[in-house]
Structures are given as structure tokens and as C-alpha cells.
Design a protein around this motif. Structure first.
Motif, PDB file in Angstrom:
ATOM      1  N   VAL B  32       0.842  -1.202   0.000  1.00  0.00           N
ATOM      2  CA  VAL B  32       0.000   0.000   0.000  1.00  0.00           C
ATOM      3  C   VAL B  32       0.875   1.250   0.000  1.00  0.00           C
ATOM      4  CG1 VAL B  32      -1.743   1.273   1.277  1.00  0.00           C
ATOM      5  CG2 VAL B  32      -1.895  -1.211   1.122  1.00  0.00           C
ATOM      6  N   VAL B  33       1.931   1.271   0.851  1.00  0.00           N
ATOM      7  CA  VAL B  33       2.814   2.437   0.915  1.00  0.00           C
ATOM      8  C   VAL B  33       3.477   2.648  -0.448  1.00  0.00           C
ATOM      9  CG1 VAL B  33       4.996   3.267   1.879  1.00  0.00           C
ATOM     10  CG2 VAL B  33       3.223   2.368   3.392  1.00  0.00           C
ATOM     11  N   ASP B  34       3.938   1.566  -1.053  1.00  0.00           N
ATOM     12  CA  ASP B  34       4.611   1.703  -2.342  1.00  0.00           C
ATOM     13  C   ASP B  34       3.662   2.224  -3.411  1.00  0.00           C
ATOM     14  OD1 ASP B  34       6.937   1.446  -3.973  1.00  0.00           O
ATOM     15  OD2 ASP B  34       5.998  -0.285  -4.923  1.00  0.00           O
ATOM     16  N   SER B  35       2.377   1.815  -3.318  1.00  0.00           N
ATOM     17  CA  SER B  35       1.442   2.256  -4.349  1.00  0.00           C
ATOM     18  C   SER B  35       1.182   3.756  -4.258  1.00  0.00           C
ATOM     19  CB  SER B  35       0.132   1.470  -4.247  1.00  0.00           C
ATOM     20  OG  SER B  35      -0.606   1.898  -3.132  1.00  0.00           O
ATOM     21  N   PHE B  36       1.502   4.350  -3.114  1.00  0.00           N
ATOM     22  CA  PHE B  36       1.346   5.800  -2.968  1.00  0.00           C
ATOM     23  C   PHE B  36       2.689   6.528  -3.038  1.00  0.00           C
ATOM     24  CE2 PHE B  36      -2.664   4.513  -0.861  1.00  0.00           C
ATOM     25  CZ  PHE B  36      -3.534   5.315  -1.581  1.00  0.00           C
ATOM     26  N   GLY B  37       3.778   5.766  -3.244  1.00  0.00           N
ATOM     27  CA  GLY B  37       5.091   6.380  -3.157  1.00  0.00           C
ATOM     28  C   GLY B  37       5.614   6.855  -4.500  1.00  0.00           C
ATOM     29  N   THR B  38       6.509   7.815  -4.468  1.00  0.00           N
ATOM     30  CA  THR B  38       7.128   8.257  -5.717  1.00  0.00           C
ATOM     31  C   THR B  38       8.290   7.348  -6.065  1.00  0.00           C
ATOM     32  OG1 THR B  38       8.335   9.857  -4.383  1.00  0.00           O
ATOM     33  CG2 THR B  38       6.467  10.678  -5.660  1.00  0.00           C
ATOM     34  N   GLN B  39       9.344   7.375  -5.257  1.00  0.00           N
ATOM     35  CA  GLN B  39      10.477   6.491  -5.501  1.00  0.00           C
ATOM     36  C   GLN B  39      10.893   5.899  -4.188  1.00  0.00           C
ATOM     37  OE1 GLN B  39      13.376   8.942  -7.516  1.00  0.00           O
ATOM     38  NE2 GLN B  39      13.093   7.668  -9.330  1.00  0.00           N
ATOM     39  N   TRP B  40      11.263   4.630  -4.216  1.00  0.00           N
ATOM     40  CA  TRP B  40      11.565   3.953  -2.957  1.00  0.00           C
ATOM     41  C   TRP B  40      12.734   3.023  -3.178  1.00  0.00           C
ATOM     42  CZ3 TRP B  40       7.446   0.784   0.296  1.00  0.00           C
ATOM     43  CH2 TRP B  40       7.966   0.582   1.573  1.00  0.00           C
ATOM     44  N   PRO B  46       9.215   5.737   1.159  1.00  0.00           N
ATOM     45  CA  PRO B  46       9.496   6.341  -0.150  1.00  0.00           C
ATOM     46  C   PRO B  46       9.887   7.811  -0.013  1.00  0.00           C
ATOM     47  CG  PRO B  46       7.371   5.228  -0.130  1.00  0.00           C
ATOM     48  CD  PRO B  46       7.846   5.261   1.272  1.00  0.00           C
ATOM     49  N   ALA B  47      10.503   8.344  -1.080  1.00  0.00           N
ATOM     50  CA  ALA B  47      10.962   9.729  -1.045  1.00  0.00           C
ATOM     51  C   ALA B  47       9.793  10.704  -0.946  1.00  0.00           C
ATOM     52  CB  ALA B  47      11.801  10.025  -2.286  1.00  0.00           C
ATOM     53  N   GLY B  48       8.682  10.408  -1.597  1.00  0.00           N
ATOM     54  CA  GLY B  48       7.524  11.299  -1.544  1.00  0.00           C
ATOM     55  C   GLY B  48       6.264  10.512  -1.797  1.00  0.00           C
ATOM     56  N   PHE B  49       5.131  11.175  -1.644  1.00  0.00           N
ATOM     57  CA  PHE B  49       3.867  10.459  -1.833  1.00  0.00           C
ATOM     58  C   PHE B  49       3.036  11.062  -2.951  1.00  0.00           C
ATOM     59  CE2 PHE B  49       5.199   9.262   2.393  1.00  0.00           C
ATOM     60  CZ  PHE B  49       4.965   7.896   2.351  1.00  0.00           C
ATOM     61  N   THR B  50       2.299  10.221  -3.659  1.00  0.00           N
ATOM     62  CA  THR B  50       1.516  10.670  -4.790  1.00  0.00           C
ATOM     63  C   THR B  50       0.364   9.690  -5.002  1.00  0.00           C
ATOM     64  OG1 THR B  50       1.516  10.924  -7.171  1.00  0.00           O
ATOM     65  CG2 THR B  50       3.121   9.401  -6.284  1.00  0.00           C
ATOM     66  N   TYR B  54      -2.470   5.351  -9.215  1.00  0.00           N
ATOM     67  CA  TYR B  54      -3.836   4.817  -9.338  1.00  0.00           C
ATOM     68  C   TYR B  54      -4.456   5.262 -10.651  1.00  0.00           C
ATOM     69  CZ  TYR B  54      -3.715   2.907  -4.699  1.00  0.00           C
ATOM     70  OH  TYR B  54      -3.385   2.144  -3.622  1.00  0.00           O
ATOM     71  N   ALA B  55      -4.274   6.543 -10.975  1.00  0.00           N
ATOM     72  CA  ALA B  55      -4.788   7.046 -12.250  1.00  0.00           C
ATOM     73  C   ALA B  55      -4.129   6.299 -13.409  1.00  0.00           C
ATOM     74  CB  ALA B  55      -4.524   8.544 -12.351  1.00  0.00           C
ATOM     75  N   ASP B  56      -2.803   6.078 -13.281  1.00  0.00           N
ATOM     76  CA  ASP B  56      -2.069   5.357 -14.324  1.00  0.00           C
ATOM     77  C   ASP B  56      -2.610   3.952 -14.498  1.00  0.00           C
ATOM     78  OD1 ASP B  56      -0.562   7.540 -14.501  1.00  0.00           O
ATOM     79  OD2 ASP B  56       1.367   6.588 -14.010  1.00  0.00           O
ATOM     80  N   SER B 239       2.520   0.826 -10.120  1.00  0.00           N
ATOM     81  CA  SER B 239       1.185   0.765 -10.686  1.00  0.00           C
ATOM     82  C   SER B 239       0.592  -0.635 -10.552  1.00  0.00           C
ATOM     83  CB  SER B 239       1.179   1.373 -12.073  1.00  0.00           C
ATOM     84  OG  SER B 239       1.324   0.597 -13.073  1.00  0.00           O
ATOM     85  N   VAL B 240       1.460  -1.666 -10.549  1.00  0.00           N
ATOM     86  CA  VAL B 240       0.979  -3.017 -10.217  1.00  0.00           C
ATOM     87  C   VAL B 240       0.475  -3.029  -8.769  1.00  0.00           C
ATOM     88  CG1 VAL B 240       1.657  -5.417  -9.907  1.00  0.00           C
ATOM     89  CG2 VAL B 240       2.501  -4.134 -11.861  1.00  0.00           C
ATOM     90  N   ASP B 241       1.245  -2.390  -7.884  1.00  0.00           N
ATOM     91  CA  ASP B 241       0.842  -2.330  -6.478  1.00  0.00           C
ATOM     92  C   ASP B 241      -0.486  -1.599  -6.318  1.00  0.00           C
ATOM     93  OD1 ASP B 241       2.967  -3.728  -5.606  1.00  0.00           O
ATOM     94  OD2 ASP B 241       4.194  -1.988  -5.104  1.00  0.00           O
ATOM     95  N   ALA B 242      -0.657  -0.530  -7.094  1.00  0.00           N
ATOM     96  CA  ALA B 242      -1.910   0.225  -7.012  1.00  0.00           C
ATOM     97  C   ALA B 242      -3.072  -0.685  -7.386  1.00  0.00           C
ATOM     98  CB  ALA B 242      -1.860   1.440  -7.933  1.00  0.00           C
TER      99      ALA B 242
END
Lengths: 297, 275
Positions: B32-40, B46-50, B54-56, B239-242
Motif C-alpha cells: 500500500v505504501v509503495d502504491s502511494f510512493g514516488t520512488q523507494w 518512499p521519497a515522496g507520496f503521490t 492509481y490514475a495510471d 502501478s501493479v501495487d496500485a
């Protein structure tokens, strides 16, 4: 004429007495579905498996048993499915035993234990890869605590598939065990307690014998799930070598080489191996006590 | 609860359960964290959240179509397996006849044999009659475990209903159809609802059968998810995680709804719950 008219209701009557009447027509649609979609394809597959592309009637089977890469998939699969099933069934006994009584938050705990059913193999595999991977949280924590100095190899191997089967399979065995255990009347154990039996004796002499037939069923159903392991062996395992299970071999033959005959042969062998294991467990079950469990309903 | 101190076994059990939960939570949270993360890369978080993964995922995997197919397949499978399975369960619950054990065996086998084993010959037959790759093929394949499932869960449910009620209705002149629609129907409704929800959960989660029989236009969510992991080209892990998160969230929702209607432990033996 009179004899015929007299015999007719009598026959209908006689049949009805043995339980055959129009109500049985209600079975027809269900049986048709099973016959057309299960029985016919299965028999078709069986026949197809004896009609190989090349060679004689048994060519597919000869090829399977002659080629170690194919033959060993049976042992690989059993080597993953049997330990996973044993872990799931054995672990579910004490947990279900504790959760059977009145425990605070029982419903919540049961729900949380059931949740992994919803994860699906892909999320489980992705989660294992990220959480148990070399840079994952698990290995980070273990390194920080000084338990290991280099990451444990948990994924893309045997361990990864085993863990994945335990995560997805445990909730299922737990539910079954809990329901069999709940069907045993607690007053039987109380009676044993008044006779001076301690906890271990009560479990070994009262609960376990009553639970064993249910455990046999739980074992069979869990084994069926673990034996057909396909996606997790691909995703969390090493599908070319260490976790090349029989279902991968069957899929490979049927849909990558388009050799439906060989694919069917492997599918039939899967069924045979599975039925042997289930047959052994059920034969053992037949030796057990299967009377009333004093159940509550 | 006087035995708490006296029973160290309980503490061991709770410790094991807690260990399982902690690791399970870690596993799910990683995704779940990775699906919201920018780079990890290698850090704790992760470095940031986005939310753009999910849209992708929605766009790339054509999720609206996939979800529509999933819904159609699940609803048709439920409708057919209830329509076919409930009458069969009624006959099995009310009559004992020669060959009943054989009929029961026929209904148990599709549940006892792993989907991939009968799925391969079934897919072969479906290819032969040009139904493989279509939504119809996927529906037919999913009926194989669902019809027996409805039969086996509804039989004990019907056995619990007193046959005297039906007899009384018949005495009052009700015909078979009205016995079914006005007497049995309402009494069976909770059971039918429970069985339907469980068939829904099973069908949405059924990977093997759908995987073997689906074509490009007839994949359900679980197969689309699997394919996305193997899809050609570079697919962002996030995006797989999302998508996995979307899948699990919807399955969780279904399961929680199901748990409101059925006590999961009563699927095998019916127990009176002491509350």
C-alpha cells in the motif's frame, strides 16, 4: 388393460416409496451443468491424453516419466504442498482451541485471521517481494536488531512460495478447524476435568480424537489448494527450477507449446497424485471414531 | 479466566498470532505504501507520496472494462448457480433415493479437484467449440465450482426447515410453484443471500479458471492483475501495487459484507452461537 392401469400407479407408488418421485427432476439442471462442464471435459481430456501428437497411446505418459524435468515436478509440488498443508493445519489447532471459548474480541480476531483470503496471490507475492526482499522492512529490522548481518533469502525461491501458501492457506484451514472444534461439546472436557484429567490429557484423550476426522477433511481441502499452486510459484518463486510445480508444467504444455494432449496428460497425472494423497488421508480417517461429537446442533 | 497464569500455552499461542499479524501488516503495508510512493530505494519510506499510480493503473490496464467484465461474470455466475443449485439442494435435502451417494460425489468432485486440473481439459473443450476467450466461456468455467458450492451449502440449510410447513401449505391447497415462491423462497432467502455472496467472493478471486479461459476482452480483475505483472514492456512496480491494492480493497469489502450475513465458522457444521 385393467392390469396395466392397476400396475401403473402401483409402480409409481413403489418408486415413491424408495424416494423416487418428481422432486428428483429438480436435480436435473444441476447434474446437467456438472455433466457438460466437468465430467465431459474431464473424460475428453482423459481420452485426449491417450492421443498424443507423436508416438503410441502412452507416449505422453512415457515422455512425462522419462523426462526428469517433467517427472520431478511431482516431487517439487509435493515438497511444497505437503509442508504448507501441515503447517497450516497444525498451526490452526492451538489457535482455534484458544479462540473457541469466550475470548474478548473473538469476532474481531476471527475477522483479522480471515482477511488474508482477500489478499489474492498477486498482492501476497508483491508484498512478500517488497517486505521480505533484501531491502524490505523485515530484513531492515533484522539487521538493525543485529539478528542477521546480511539479508535473508526469502523470495524467488522455495521459501517464498511456502510463505505465500501459508499466508493464503492458513485462514482457510483455521476457519475449518475452528468450526469443527466448535462442534465439540465443551461439557465432555469438563466431565474429564472432574475425573482429574489435566489440560494435556483432556486435549489428547477427548478433544483430539473427536477433532481428528474434521482435521482429515481440513487437511484434504487445504492440500487441494496448496497442490494446485500456480500463480504464487510463478511470482514469489523460481518457476524455472526450484519451484517448477506440476501446474506450471501442465500450463506450459497446453498453452505455450499448444500441445493440448500433453497438457491433458499432465492434468490427469495431477488428479491422480491428488486423489492418491486424499485417498490415503481418507483411509486413515475411516479408522477413526466418527460418532456424535456431542455437538451443540 | 483464572487460568491465565497457569496456562503458559495460551501466551505462546497469542505470541504466534501476534507475530503473524505483525508480519502480515508489514506485508500489506509495504504494497500500500509503495502504491502511494514516488520512488523507494532501500530507505524506510518512499521519497515522496503521490496518487498518480492509481490514475495510471486505471488508464493503462483499462480498469473500467475489466471491472465491468468482472461484475457481469460474477452476477451471471451467481444467478445461474443459484437457479440451478438451490432446486438440486432441495431434492438432496428432502429425498433419499438409490444413487444419492453417487450424485453427492458428482457435486463434491469439482470442489475436491484443483481448478487447474479440470480447467485445462475444460479450456481445451471450450477452444474446440470456440467459446474460449469469450465472456461466455469464462462464465461457463466459473460455474463448475460454483454450482456444487451452492448445492453443498444450501443442503444443510434446507434440511433445517421443517417439512411440516410445506405439508401444511399443500394441505391448504398450495401448488408446487406457490410452495416454492411463497413458503420456501422467503425462508431460504437468508441462505441464498449468504451463498450468493460467497460465490461472488469466490468468482472474483478465482484465478486459475478465468486465466485458462479468458481472452483479451474477457479478463477479470484478478487475471488482469496477474497479466500486469508479466505484461510486456516496462511496467512500474507501483502501478501493479496500485492495482493489487484496488483488488484487495474490493475483495475486503465483499468479504466484510459476507461476514455480516454468515458466520464463517458455520459453513461446515451449524452451531448455535452462545453470545
Amino acid at each position: 388393460m385393467t392390469a396395466a392401469t392397476a400396475a401403473r400407479p402401483a409402480l409409481r407408488h413403489r418408486l415413491a416409496e424408495r424416494g423416487i418421485d418428481r422432486t428428483l427432476l429438480l436435480l436435473v439442471p444441476g447434474l446437467l451443468v456438472i455433466a457438460c462442464l466437468f465430467l465431459y471435459p474431464f473424460l475428453y481430456g482423459l481420452q485426449l491424453s491417450f492421443a498424443p501428437r507423436r508416438g503410441g497411446v502412452f507416449a505422453n505418459y512415457a515422455r512425462f516419466f522419462g523426462d526428469p524435468y517433467l517427472r520431478d515436478t511431482i516431487w517439487t509440488t509435493l515438497g511444497i504442498a505437503l509442508p504448507a498443508t501441515f503447517i497450516n493445519v497444525l498451526a490452526s489447532i492451538p489457535i482455534a482451541y484458544v479462540l473457541r471459548g469466550r475470548v474478548r474480541g473473538k469476532r474481531l480476531l476471527t475477522t483479522i485471521l480471515v482477511v488474508p483470503i482477500t489478499l489474492g496471490t498477486v498482492l501476497t507475492a508483491q508484498g512478500l517481494i517488497m517486505y521480505g526482499g533484501p531491502a524490505g522492512w523485515l530484513n531492515k529490522v533484522l539487521t538493525v536488531l543485529g539478528i542477521t548481518d546480511q539479508p535473508l533469502p526469502l523470495i524467488h525461491n522455495y521459501t517464498g512460495v511456502l510463505l505465500s501458501l501459508v499466508i493464503t492457506g492458513f485462514p482457510f484451514s483455521f476457519l475449518l478447524t475452528l468450526s469443527y472444534l466448535s462442534g465439540i461439546d465443551p461439557s465432555l472436557e469438563k466431565a474429564a476435568a472432574t475425573l482429574g484429567a489435566n489440560g494435556v490429557q483432556r486435549f489428547r484423550r477427548i478433544t483430539l480424537p473427536l477433532l481428528a476426522p474434521g482435521l482429515a477433511i481440513t487437511f484434504c481441502l487445504s492440500f487441494v489448494m496448496a497442490f494446485s499452486v500456480f500463480p504464487s510459484a510463478q511470482l514469489a518463486g523460481d518457476p524455472a527450477n526450484e519451484t517448477r510445480v506440476i501446474s506450471i508444467a501442465a500450463y506450459h504444455a497446453a498453452f505455450e507449446e499448444y500441445d493440448y494432449s500433453m497438457g491433458s496428460a499432465v492434468a490427469m497425472l495431477m488428479a491422480v497424485v491428488m486423489l492418491i494423497v486424499i485417498g490415503l488421508v481418507m483411509a486413515w480417517r475411516a479408522t477413526l471414531y466418527r460418532g456424535a461429537t456431542g455437538g451443540k446442533g | 479466566m483464572t487460568g491465565w497464569v497457569a496456562r503458559p500455552g495460551r501466551w505462546v499461542v497469542w505470541a504466534v498470532v501476534a507475530f503473524f499479524f505483525v508480519n502480515l501488516a508489514g506485508l500489506v503495508l509495504s504494497v500500500v505504501v509503495d502504491s502511494f510512493g514516488t520512488q523507494w530505494f532501500g530507505s524506510w519510506l518512499p521519497a515522496g507520496f503521490t496518487t498518480h499510480w492509481y490514475a495510471d493503473a486505471w488508464r493503462e490496464f483499462g480498469l473500467s472494462d475489466v471491472l465491468l467484465t468482472t461484475a457481469v461474470v460474477a452476477l451471471v455466475v451467481i444467478a445461474v448457480s443459484v437457479a440451478v443449485g438451490v432446486p438440486a439442494a432441495y431434492a438432496l435435502a428432502r429425498r433419499s433415493f438409490p444413487g444419492k451417494r453417487l450424485v453427492m460425489l458428482l457435486f463434491v468432485l469439482p470442489i475436491l479437484i484443483p481448478p487447474i486440473t479440470y480447467g485445462i481439459p475444460l479450456a481445451t473443450v471450450l477452444y474446440k467449440v470456440h467459446l474460449a476467450g469469450t465472456t461466455t466461456g469464462v462464465i461457463l468455467a466459473n460455474l463448475v465450482p460454483s454450482v456444487p458450492f451452492v448445492v453443498l451449502t444450501m443442503t444443510p440449510f434446507i434440511e433445517q426447515i421443517d417439512p411440516k410447513i410445506e405439508a401444511a401449505a399443500r394441505m391448504s391447497g398450495a401448488r408446487t410453484t406457490s410452495v416454492f415462491t411463497r413458503i420456501l423462497g422467503p425462508l431460504l432467502l437468508p441462505g441464498i443471500l449468504a451463498a450468493s455472496i460467497l460465490v461472488l467472493v469466490r468468482t472474483v478471486g478465482m484465478f486459475e479458471l478465468t486465466f485458462l479461459t479468458a481472452g483479451p476482452d474477457s479478463t477479470t480483475l484478478v487475471v488482469a492483475l496477474y497479466n500486469s505483472v508479466f505484461a510486456a514492456g516496462i511496467r512500474a512496480n507501483q502501478s501493479v501495487d496500485a492495482m493489487a491494492t484496488i483488488y484487495t480493497a474490493s475483495m475486503l469489502l465483499l468479504l466484510l459484507v459476507a461476514l455480516r450475513f454468515v458466520n464463517p465458522t458455520q459453513l461446515v457444521t451449524r452451531i448455535r452461537e452462545e453470545t
